[in-house]
Design a protein around this motif. Structure first.
Motif, short mmCIF file in Angstrom:
data_model
loop_
_atom_site.label_atom_id
_atom_site.label_comp_id
_atom_site.label_asym_id
_atom_site.label_seq_id
_atom_site.Cartn_x
_atom_site.Cartn_y
_atom_site.Cartn_z
N GLN A 27 55.49 16.01 -21.93
CA GLN A 27 56.10 14.74 -22.32
C GLN A 27 55.28 13.57 -21.79
OE1 GLN A 27 59.01 14.61 -24.20
NE2 GLN A 27 59.00 16.86 -24.27
N GLY A 28 55.29 12.48 -22.53
CA GLY A 28 54.64 11.26 -22.08
C GLY A 28 55.43 10.05 -22.53
N PHE A 29 55.44 9.02 -21.71
CA PHE A 29 56.16 7.80 -22.07
C PHE A 29 55.24 6.91 -22.89
CE2 PHE A 29 57.53 3.40 -21.23
CZ PHE A 29 58.83 3.49 -21.71
N ASP A 30 55.71 6.54 -24.06
CA ASP A 30 54.96 5.64 -24.95
C ASP A 30 55.48 4.23 -24.74
OD1 ASP A 30 54.03 4.09 -27.10
OD2 ASP A 30 53.82 5.87 -28.37
N PRO A 31 54.72 3.35 -24.06
CA PRO A 31 55.21 1.99 -23.79
C PRO A 31 55.30 1.11 -25.03
CG PRO A 31 52.95 2.21 -23.05
CD PRO A 31 53.38 3.58 -23.48
N GLY A 32 54.71 1.55 -26.13
CA GLY A 32 54.87 0.81 -27.38
C GLY A 32 56.21 1.10 -28.01
N GLU A 33 56.56 2.39 -28.06
CA GLU A 33 57.85 2.80 -28.62
C GLU A 33 58.97 2.74 -27.59
OE1 GLU A 33 57.54 6.64 -30.41
OE2 GLU A 33 55.70 6.16 -31.51
N MET A 34 58.62 2.64 -26.30
CA MET A 34 59.58 2.68 -25.19
C MET A 34 60.41 3.96 -25.24
SD MET A 34 58.87 0.00 -23.45
CE MET A 34 60.21 -0.09 -22.28
N GLU A 35 59.71 5.08 -25.50
CA GLU A 35 60.37 6.38 -25.59
C GLU A 35 59.51 7.45 -24.93
OE1 GLU A 35 63.24 7.27 -26.63
OE2 GLU A 35 63.96 5.53 -27.77
N LEU A 36 60.16 8.51 -24.45
CA LEU A 36 59.45 9.72 -24.05
C LEU A 36 59.20 10.53 -25.31
CD1 LEU A 36 61.13 11.03 -20.76
CD2 LEU A 36 58.69 10.58 -21.10
N VAL A 37 57.95 10.92 -25.51
CA VAL A 37 57.56 11.64 -26.72
C VAL A 37 56.68 12.81 -26.33
CG1 VAL A 37 57.69 9.55 -28.14
CG2 VAL A 37 55.52 10.20 -27.07
N PRO A 38 56.48 13.79 -27.22
CA PRO A 38 55.53 14.87 -26.93
C PRO A 38 54.16 14.28 -26.63
CG PRO A 38 56.89 15.49 -28.80
CD PRO A 38 57.22 14.05 -28.48
N ALA A 39 53.56 14.72 -25.52
CA ALA A 39 52.29 14.14 -25.08
C ALA A 39 51.14 14.49 -26.02
CB ALA A 39 51.97 14.59 -23.66
N GLU A 40 51.25 15.62 -26.70
CA GLU A 40 50.18 16.03 -27.62
C GLU A 40 50.53 15.56 -29.03
OE1 GLU A 40 49.63 20.20 -27.23
OE2 GLU A 40 48.95 20.09 -25.14
#
Length: 375
Positions: A27-40
């Motif tokens: 998992q990775g936090f996407d600061p553009g979407e402000m969501e935790l998303v699959p990192a790959e």
């Protein structure tokens, strides 16, 4: 802070998650979407920050950028070959990322030192061998310095006790120090500076002398009637920083309560039984809620409930503060300025006229119910 969920298996995830415990998806936090998303991501691989391994960062970065949007503000990190520095720095980074989450949720994205000479930067430093020259946590011209010892729970508690503070946390430090940076941003406009002085007072008296007097004599009598904390009484700059920090305590915790859907079960501090209350959770996003009075009323109920829960566990109050009408006025200034700065407020002259009326009340010693002040 929002509650996150795995996009693959819907397992609830907390903000610091780097791998789903249920399905194992990175998992990775996407600061553009402000969501935790699959990192790959398909077609671009794993885009984790270069500080993922040494600093425990779980934020994603953009193609061609080694560091995420939060780590780009780091100017200096401690020597990771020494002692416990790696663990202390990792703990500091957790608090820093939570602070940036709050800023980014509001749309506040400070410039870095690479983007502007007076942009925001962080130095995370260890004390030198000379004990007479300790690293002081503080802010100067956009540079925030944090002593990594603040990440040591025992040391931080010792300092809290020695300074007579009711509350001292790493996240609190970040929220306080970033306020000093934004004070500089706010007061680039002369009109905003005048409004600041109407609400918080004149900041031009010598800051060093004011702090020396505070540490020598302590806060004034009945400081609770005018300030959110004792330290806020030392100087208008510190009053603003403490108020700003408390505003972010309030907003981020309200968001957490909204996502946990537990707020409606809280007993009413006025004595109303839980069964007679509306059982629905907080039904607003505090980061976009325009009505400050609604936020304050919800916060007072929630803080009361959280303190009760802590006492039931034999712990001190989670929020050991009282919000006087003047302190609520100052919180409303922070609320109005943030909303105006990111274009979410209406007419600024109307909002500031209300603030000027509040300031007049402060100067005349007016004492009014909080519900009257915040409307």
């Amino acid at each position: 802070m929002k509650l996150f969920a795995c996009a693959i298996c819907s397992q609830p995830l907390h903000f610091e998650t780097s791998r789903c415990d249920s399905c194992g998806t990175p998992q990775g936090f996407d600061p553009g979407e402000m969501e935790l998303v699959p990192a790959e991501r398909p077609g671009r691989g794993e885009m984790l920050c270069a500080n993922a391994e040494p600093g425990g960062c779980n934020w994603l970065t953009e193609p061609g950028e080694p560091f995420c949007r939060a780590c780009r503000y780091n100017r200096t990190i401690p020597d990771l070959s020494q002692g416990d520095n790696t663990q202390l720095w990792r703990t500091i980074e957790v608090a820093k990322r939570r602070m940036f989450y709050s800023l980014f949720r509001f749309g506040l994205r400070p410039e870095t030192r690479l983007e502007a000479p007076d942009g925001l930067a962080f130095d995370f430093l260890a004390d030198p061998t000379d004990p007479s020259r300790p690293v002081m946590t503080g802010h100067s011209d956009g540079l925030i310095t944090v002593n990594i010892k603040e990440a040591d729970d025992v040391e931080r508690e010792r300092r809290r006790r020695d300074l007579g503070e009711a509350y001292r946390t790493l996240l609190g430090h970040f929220r306080h120090e970033i306020a000093h940076y934004f004070w500089g941003v706010l007061t680039r406009d002369q009109g905003a500076l005048e409004q600041f002085r109407e609400v918080f007072g004149d900041e031009r008296p010598d800051y060093g002398e004011a702090l020396a007097r505070y540490y020598r004599d302590g806060p004034p009598a009945r400081w609770q009637d005018h300030f959110v904390s004792a330290y806020a009484s030392s100087h208008p700059w510190e009053d603003f920083a403490e108020t700003w920090a408390h505003y972010f305590h309030m907003v981020d915790t309200l968001e957490t309560a909204c996502f946990l859907k537990v707020f409606g079960a809280a007993p009413d501090p006025e004595g109303e039984s839980p069964a007679s209350q509306d059982p629905s959770p907080i039904d607003f996003d505090p980061y976009s809620e325009p009505r400050f009075e609604r936020m304050v009323q919800s916060w007072m109920r929630l803080a009361f409930s959280l303190n009760l829960l802590n006492r039931s566990m034999g712990m001190p109050d989670l929020y050991p503060f009282q919000l006087s009408p003047p302190a609520v006025c100052k919180l409303s200034f922070v609320h109005a300025w943030i909303r105006q700065s990111v274009g979410r407020a209406g007419r600024t002259d109307t909002a500031m006229a209300a603030l000027r009326a509040m300031a007049e009340g402060l100067r005349s010693g007016m004492s009014a119910p909080a519900e009257d002040i915040v409307k």
